[in-house]
Write a protein that holds these residues in place. Structure first.
Motif, PDB file in Angstrom:
ATOM      1  N   ARG A 125       0.832  -1.210   0.000  1.00  0.00           N
ATOM      2  CA  ARG A 125       0.000   0.000   0.000  1.00  0.00           C
ATOM      3  C   ARG A 125       0.865   1.257   0.000  1.00  0.00           C
ATOM      4  N   GLY A 126       1.925   1.235   0.806  1.00  0.00           N
ATOM      5  CA  GLY A 126       2.832   2.374   0.850  1.00  0.00           C
ATOM      6  C   GLY A 126       3.564   2.564  -0.465  1.00  0.00           C
ATOM      7  N   ILE A 127       3.996   1.457  -1.067  1.00  0.00           N
ATOM      8  CA  ILE A 127       4.694   1.515  -2.354  1.00  0.00           C
ATOM      9  C   ILE A 127       3.772   2.071  -3.434  1.00  0.00           C
ATOM     10  N   GLU A 128       2.533   1.603  -3.439  1.00  0.00           N
ATOM     11  CA  GLU A 128       1.565   2.093  -4.430  1.00  0.00           C
ATOM     12  C   GLU A 128       1.367   3.598  -4.297  1.00  0.00           C
ATOM     13  N   PHE A 129       1.262   4.086  -3.070  1.00  0.00           N
ATOM     14  CA  PHE A 129       1.085   5.518  -2.836  1.00  0.00           C
ATOM     15  C   PHE A 129       2.272   6.311  -3.364  1.00  0.00           C
ATOM     16  N   ARG A 130       3.485   5.841  -3.091  1.00  0.00           N
ATOM     17  CA  ARG A 130       4.689   6.531  -3.553  1.00  0.00           C
ATOM     18  C   ARG A 130       4.765   6.538  -5.089  1.00  0.00           C
ATOM     19  N   ALA A 180       5.255   4.108  13.292  1.00  0.00           N
ATOM     20  CA  ALA A 180       6.170   4.170  12.149  1.00  0.00           C
ATOM     21  C   ALA A 180       5.799   3.132  11.100  1.00  0.00           C
ATOM     22  N   LEU A 181       5.451   1.947  11.530  1.00  0.00           N
ATOM     23  CA  LEU A 181       5.063   0.877  10.605  1.00  0.00           C
ATOM     24  C   LEU A 181       3.776   1.237   9.871  1.00  0.00           C
ATOM     25  N   GLN A 182       2.857   1.869  10.568  1.00  0.00           N
ATOM     26  CA  GLN A 182       1.618   2.288   9.914  1.00  0.00           C
ATOM     27  C   GLN A 182       1.880   3.368   8.882  1.00  0.00           C
ATOM     28  N   ARG A 183       2.851   4.237   9.148  1.00  0.00           N
ATOM     29  CA  ARG A 183       3.220   5.263   8.158  1.00  0.00           C
ATOM     30  C   ARG A 183       3.831   4.622   6.913  1.00  0.00           C
ATOM     31  N   LEU A 184       4.425   3.457   7.078  1.00  0.00           N
ATOM     32  CA  LEU A 184       4.982   2.724   5.943  1.00  0.00           C
ATOM     33  C   LEU A 184       3.902   1.970   5.178  1.00  0.00           C
TER      34      LEU A 184
END
Length: 202
Positions: A125-130, A180-184
């Motif tokens: 999910r984080g990768i997709e956002f970036r 921090a993990l949730q931010r990732l």
């Protein structure tokens, strides 16, 4: 209008004087291509064309410098060029770089996604956002996501071990680690599973 002189300015640029007064600064390549030198007659239309040519020439050189330093997505390159040059020129040069193969969004996305995963241990999910931030198309993002192989529990545990080694014995550190993990981009269920599995070995 008469070009009275062309004087070196800085780097590969020269100042052009028309009828004895400073008119504009252009890159030397544009001046050479158009045979611009003292004594040449020039019209307003020709001067405007020279200014446009020079901007595109400088934007092209800037783009080459940027992509030589590191890979860029088309959107990222266009945004950087537009800080100095017109939106039209930035779009044209970015498109040119893409057509020539010097900018390749899918190749860029693969490298960037792998870096986000391997170095930062970011979630899908984080990768997709970036990737969306970098202007990567939804179609390419789906391809990248399908090709990425990793274990959420392992990735989360690596973050915990590297940055929060005392989380299991310190509630404040544990809360910071979870945030921090949730931010990732990791979900609470993945985080909980990783912590529970880790704690079972302690």
């Amino acid at each position: 209008m008469l070009i009275s002189s062309v004087e070196p300015w800085k780097r590969s640029m020269s100042a052009v004087y028309i009828d004895g007064e400073y008119a504009v600064t252009l890159d030397n390549m544009t001046l050479i291509k158009n045979h611009i030198k003292a004594g040449v007659e020039i019209s307003d239309e020709e001067l405007h064309s020279l200014i446009q040519q020079s901007e595109k020439q400088r934007a092209n050189e800037k783009a080459l410098n940027l992509i030589t330093y590191r890979d860029h997505s088309k959107k990222e390159l266009k945004e950087k060029l537009s800080r100095t040059y017109s939106a039209e020129t930035a779009e044209e040069i970015a498109e040119k770089m893409q057509e020539s193969g010097l900018v390749n969004d899918e190749e860029y996305a693969r490298k960037y996604a792998d870096e986000l995963l391997r170095k930062k241990h970011m979630s899908l999910r984080g990768i997709e956002f970036r990737l969306r931030e970098k202007g990567i198309s939804p179609e390419i993002i789906e391809i990248i996501k399908e090709d990425l192989e990793f274990d959420p529990v392992s990735e989360i545990q690596q973050v915990l071990a590297k940055k929060y080694p005392t989380y299991a014995h310190d509630e404040k550190v544990k809360k910071r680690a979870i945030a921090a993990l949730q931010r990732l981009g990791w979900s609470w269920s993945d985080i909980k599973n990783a912590i529970q599995e880790e704690n079972s070995f302690l």
